[in-house]
Each structure stands twice: as C-alpha cells, then as structure tokens.
Write a protein that holds these residues in place. Structure first.
Motif, PDB file in Angstrom:
ATOM      1  N   UNK A 115      24.184 -28.931 -16.161  1.00 33.42           N
ATOM      2  CA  UNK A 115      24.714 -29.070 -14.807  1.00 33.42           C
ATOM      3  C   UNK A 115      23.825 -30.061 -14.089  1.00 33.42           C
ATOM      4  N   UNK A 116      24.383 -31.185 -13.694  1.00 32.35           N
ATOM      5  CA  UNK A 116      23.595 -32.219 -13.029  1.00 32.35           C
ATOM      6  C   UNK A 116      24.211 -32.538 -11.675  1.00 32.35           C
ATOM      7  N   UNK A 117      23.461 -32.254 -10.627  1.00 37.76           N
ATOM      8  CA  UNK A 117      23.954 -32.523  -9.264  1.00 37.76           C
ATOM      9  C   UNK A 117      22.761 -32.540  -8.310  1.00 37.76           C
ATOM     10  N   UNK A 118      22.519 -33.708  -7.707  1.00 40.08           N
ATOM     11  CA  UNK A 118      21.374 -33.859  -6.810  1.00 40.08           C
ATOM     12  C   UNK A 118      21.482 -33.020  -5.552  1.00 40.08           C
ATOM     13  N   UNK A 119      22.695 -32.588  -5.195  1.00 41.06           N
ATOM     14  CA  UNK A 119      22.860 -31.782  -3.986  1.00 41.06           C
ATOM     15  C   UNK A 119      22.514 -30.313  -4.197  1.00 41.06           C
ATOM     16  N   UNK A 120      22.155 -29.915  -5.411  1.00 38.92           N
ATOM     17  CA  UNK A 120      21.716 -28.537  -5.611  1.00 38.92           C
ATOM     18  C   UNK A 120      20.453 -28.243  -4.802  1.00 38.92           C
ATOM     19  N   UNK A 121      19.637 -29.252  -4.560  1.00 42.16           N
ATOM     20  CA  UNK A 121      18.466 -29.063  -3.698  1.00 42.16           C
ATOM     21  C   UNK A 121      18.822 -29.149  -2.226  1.00 42.16           C
ATOM     22  N   UNK A 122      19.952 -29.738  -1.927  1.00 47.12           N
ATOM     23  CA  UNK A 122      20.356 -29.913  -0.547  1.00 47.12           C
ATOM     24  C   UNK A 122      20.869 -31.323  -0.326  1.00 47.12           C
ATOM     25  N   UNK A 123      21.285 -31.611   0.887  1.00 42.78           N
ATOM     26  CA  UNK A 123      21.766 -32.941   1.227  1.00 42.78           C
ATOM     27  C   UNK A 123      20.630 -33.952   1.148  1.00 42.78           C
ATOM     28  N   UNK A 124      20.987 -35.221   1.035  1.00 44.31           N
ATOM     29  CA  UNK A 124      19.981 -36.275   0.996  1.00 44.31           C
ATOM     30  C   UNK A 124      19.036 -36.160   2.190  1.00 44.31           C
ATOM     31  N   UNK A 125      17.739 -36.242   1.995  1.00 44.62           N
ATOM     32  CA  UNK A 125      16.793 -36.146   3.122  1.00 44.62           C
ATOM     33  C   UNK A 125      17.159 -37.122   4.236  1.00 44.62           C
ATOM     34  N   UNK A 126      17.023 -36.677   5.466  1.00 46.12           N
ATOM     35  CA  UNK A 126      17.311 -37.380   6.728  1.00 46.12           C
ATOM     36  C   UNK A 126      18.787 -37.373   7.087  1.00 46.12           C
ATOM     37  N   UNK A 127      19.677 -36.957   6.171  1.00 52.89           N
ATOM     38  CA  UNK A 127      21.111 -37.097   6.408  1.00 52.89           C
ATOM     39  C   UNK A 127      21.554 -36.362   7.663  1.00 52.89           C
ATOM     40  N   UNK A 128      21.006 -35.191   7.883  1.00 54.22           N
ATOM     41  CA  UNK A 128      21.390 -34.407   9.055  1.00 54.22           C
ATOM     42  C   UNK A 128      20.291 -34.399  10.109  1.00 54.22           C
ATOM     43  N   UNK A 129      19.458 -35.420  10.054  1.00 58.62           N
ATOM     44  CA  UNK A 129      18.368 -35.557  11.024  1.00 58.62           C
ATOM     45  C   UNK A 129      17.389 -34.387  10.953  1.00 58.62           C
ATOM     46  N   UNK A 130      17.334 -33.744   9.773  1.00 56.96           N
ATOM     47  CA  UNK A 130      16.429 -32.621   9.578  1.00 56.96           C
ATOM     48  C   UNK A 130      15.064 -33.110   9.128  1.00 56.96           C
ATOM     49  N   UNK A 131      14.024 -32.423   9.603  1.00 59.65           N
ATOM     50  CA  UNK A 131      12.666 -32.765   9.212  1.00 59.65           C
ATOM     51  C   UNK A 131      12.305 -32.068   7.911  1.00 59.65           C
ATOM     52  N   UNK A 132      11.317 -32.635   7.224  1.00 60.30           N
ATOM     53  CA  UNK A 132      10.856 -32.047   5.984  1.00 60.30           C
ATOM     54  C   UNK A 132      11.584 -32.613   4.781  1.00 60.30           C
ATOM     55  N   UNK A 185       9.059 -41.832   6.814  1.00 59.44           N
ATOM     56  CA  UNK A 185       8.407 -40.614   6.363  1.00 59.44           C
ATOM     57  C   UNK A 185       7.727 -39.868   7.496  1.00 59.44           C
ATOM     58  N   UNK A 186       7.069 -40.592   8.384  1.00 62.27           N
ATOM     59  CA  UNK A 186       6.396 -39.940   9.525  1.00 62.27           C
ATOM     60  C   UNK A 186       7.409 -39.360  10.496  1.00 62.27           C
ATOM     61  N   UNK A 187       8.502 -40.091  10.703  1.00 60.60           N
ATOM     62  CA  UNK A 187       9.514 -39.620  11.654  1.00 60.60           C
ATOM     63  C   UNK A 187      10.109 -38.287  11.216  1.00 60.60           C
ATOM     64  N   UNK A 188      10.329 -38.134   9.914  1.00 62.57           N
ATOM     65  CA  UNK A 188      10.979 -36.930   9.421  1.00 62.57           C
ATOM     66  C   UNK A 188       9.995 -35.923   8.824  1.00 62.57           C
ATOM     67  N   UNK A 189       8.738 -36.161   9.005  1.00 64.71           N
ATOM     68  CA  UNK A 189       7.752 -35.173   8.591  1.00 64.71           C
ATOM     69  C   UNK A 189       7.635 -34.989   7.092  1.00 64.71           C
ATOM     70  N   UNK A 190       7.773 -36.091   6.323  1.00 65.05           N
ATOM     71  CA  UNK A 190       7.637 -35.991   4.875  1.00 65.05           C
ATOM     72  C   UNK A 190       6.156 -35.833   4.506  1.00 65.05           C
ATOM     73  N   UNK A 191       5.873 -35.156   3.394  1.00 66.55           N
ATOM     74  CA  UNK A 191       4.498 -35.122   2.895  1.00 66.55           C
ATOM     75  C   UNK A 191       4.107 -36.480   2.313  1.00 66.55           C
ATOM     76  N   UNK A 192       2.864 -36.581   1.859  1.00 61.21           N
ATOM     77  CA  UNK A 192       2.377 -37.852   1.323  1.00 61.21           C
ATOM     78  C   UNK A 192       2.869 -38.115  -0.091  1.00 61.21           C
ATOM     79  N   UNK A 193       3.301 -37.067  -0.796  1.00 57.21           N
ATOM     80  CA  UNK A 193       3.783 -37.209  -2.175  1.00 57.21           C
ATOM     81  C   UNK A 193       4.662 -36.014  -2.509  1.00 57.21           C
ATOM     82  N   UNK A 194       5.021 -35.903  -3.787  1.00 52.82           N
ATOM     83  CA  UNK A 194       5.915 -34.834  -4.227  1.00 52.82           C
ATOM     84  C   UNK A 194       5.219 -33.485  -4.391  1.00 52.82           C
ATOM     85  N   UNK A 195       3.898 -33.467  -4.390  1.00 51.48           N
ATOM     86  CA  UNK A 195       3.186 -32.276  -4.817  1.00 51.48           C
ATOM     87  C   UNK A 195       3.493 -31.009  -4.011  1.00 51.48           C
TER      88      UNK A 195
END
Length: 261
Positions: A115-132, A185-195
């Motif tokens: 099963x391959x689907x990138x939306x299993x984690x959620x919508x694309x980051x920033x799409x709904x103006x959500x932080x994180x 990244x700063x606007x949406x509160x992303x971390x510095x990496x994937x960790x």
C-alpha cells in the motif's frame, strides 16, 4: 465514445466486486505481510507509484499493489488527510480504525500486499496552513497499524528519507510562493531535520519502521528500487521492470539523470 466509457466503468465495477467476493471467500493467509509506504511527499512517491502500476503483471507473483482508487484505501486517506490536530484525531479515530480494518480484510487472502500513499501521514505540509511537520502522524499510523494487526497482518512501514534541506527546497517550489525555503520552514515551525518525526516513529513502531534512501534510488535512476527489494522481488525480475520517468518534478534541473524533486 460515451457507450465505451460506460462499458469500461461497468467492467471495472464488476472486477472490483469480484475482488471483494474473492477476498471474502478465500481463507486468510497466516503471517501475511502488509507494507505501508507512507512517503513523505516530494520523495519520488508519484514516480514509484507509476512504476508499480505499469508493472503490476510482472510483480504479481511477489506482491499485490493496492490501487490508489481502491475504495477502502480512498476512504482511509480521506480521513488521514483531514486529521491533523489532536481533537480531529479523537473525533476520527473510530472511523479511521474501521476503514483500516476494511482495507486489511480486502487483502487478507494475499501473502504480500503493498500500500503506497503519501497521504497516509496526512496532507502535504503547509497545505492547510498548519504548523509542524505531519502533526499527529505517529498517532494516526499507530491506529492503522493496530487495525491491520488485529486482522492478522504483519505490518512494515517504509519511509523514504531525503536530504531535509533539499526536500524543503522542493516543497517550496511545489507551493510556488516567493521567499526562501528556510523562511518557509520557520514560518510553519518545521524542525531542522527529519529526526524528531523519525524518532517518534521509532518509539512507536521499532523494527517495523524501515527508512530507505531517496538518494540511493535516485543515483540508480530507479525510484522504488529499495521498496521492491524490501518486498522480496528478485533481482532478475527487477531487471525487467519498465521504470517510469520522473513525475511531478518542480524544477527542470531535476530532469537530469540524477533524479527528480
């Protein structure tokens, strides 16, 4: 033309009903594997899915690919896309569990399901103006994994890791807004990496999480190579794969042999 289109839709509906009936009547395969490829977005997922789809017949002896339009998968991803806050997760948890169990039951008779689907984690980051970065994704995936395992499946989660700064640049181009990727990244509160995200996944899923290299597949010019090997597809079969060209690229430079964005 309209009549041919109606006939095609009818044939597809009959095929889907046949698949449902076969899954209902066939005995469940003990110890069956379900591989969840969760993306993330902008890591070659669309290209991988195109390759898998065009080679479904060749891959059939080794794995079953759930089509993106499969009804149980569509219902599940509608829920995961629209669940990005804790209160939404609390409201949608039961429906998400039921959708995942329905999807699990539809492939209960198959030894290996992909099963391959990138939306299993959620919508694309920033799409709904959500932080994180993929907020509540570990909790959503935990519900899905628990649902599959309650149906007797052994679940493996695949995450393709791309250099974070490069990924952020690709996301920035995909959005099509001005400014610099770092500012995004700063606007949406992303971390510095994937960790931080991967650490939460490891805490939840342990050895069920497999992190594959985006760069390794890109350098080989075969996006999805690591995924196929993880699924147990023999090298001799992989050599016969008709690989898809890059899809949904965001920069002309990425069409060079080195890959896609």
């Amino acid at each position: 033309m309209a009549r041919a289109s109606r006939r095609l839709r009818s044939a597809m509906w009959l095929l889907y009903q046949y698949r449902k009936m076969r899954a209902f009547l066939a005995p469940a395969v003990a110890g069956r594997r379900v591989i969840l490829h969760i993306g993330p977005h902008k890591t070659g997922t669309t290209t991988m899915q195109a390759t898998l789809q065009r080679n479904r017949g060749l891959l059939a002896p080794y794995l079953y690919l759930v089509p993106r339009r499969d009804t149980p998968l569509r219902l599940l991803t509608i829920l995961t896309r629209n669940t990005y806050r804790p209160r939404q997760l609390a409201r949608n948890a039961d429906a998400m569990t039921q959708a995942a169990r329905r999807l699990a039951r539809s492939c209960r008779h198959l030894p290996v399901t992909l099963i391959t689907h990138e939306d299993l984690m959620g919508a694309r980051p920033t799409l709904r103006n959500e932080h994180g970065l993929y907020a509540v994704a570990p909790d959503k995936l935990a519900l899905i994994v628990d649902a599959f395992e309650s149906e007797g499946a052994r679940v493996e989660i695949v995450f393709y890791r791309r250099d974070f700064a490069e990924w952020l640049e690709s996301l920035h181009r995909d959005i099509g807004k001005g400014g610099k990727p770092g500012g995004l990244g700063r606007r949406f509160g992303f971390p510095a990496d994937w960790e931080p995200l991967l650490g939460a996944f490891r805490d939840r899923f342990g050895t069920r999480l497999c992190v594959l290299s985006f760069d390794a597949d890109r350098e080989a010019g075969r996006m999805g190579l690591g995924l196929l090997r993880l699924a147990g597809v023999p090298d001799a079969t992989i050599e016969g794969i008709d690989w898809s060209p890059p899809r949904r690229v965001t920069s002309a430079a990425t069409l060079a042999p080195r890959g896609l964005a």
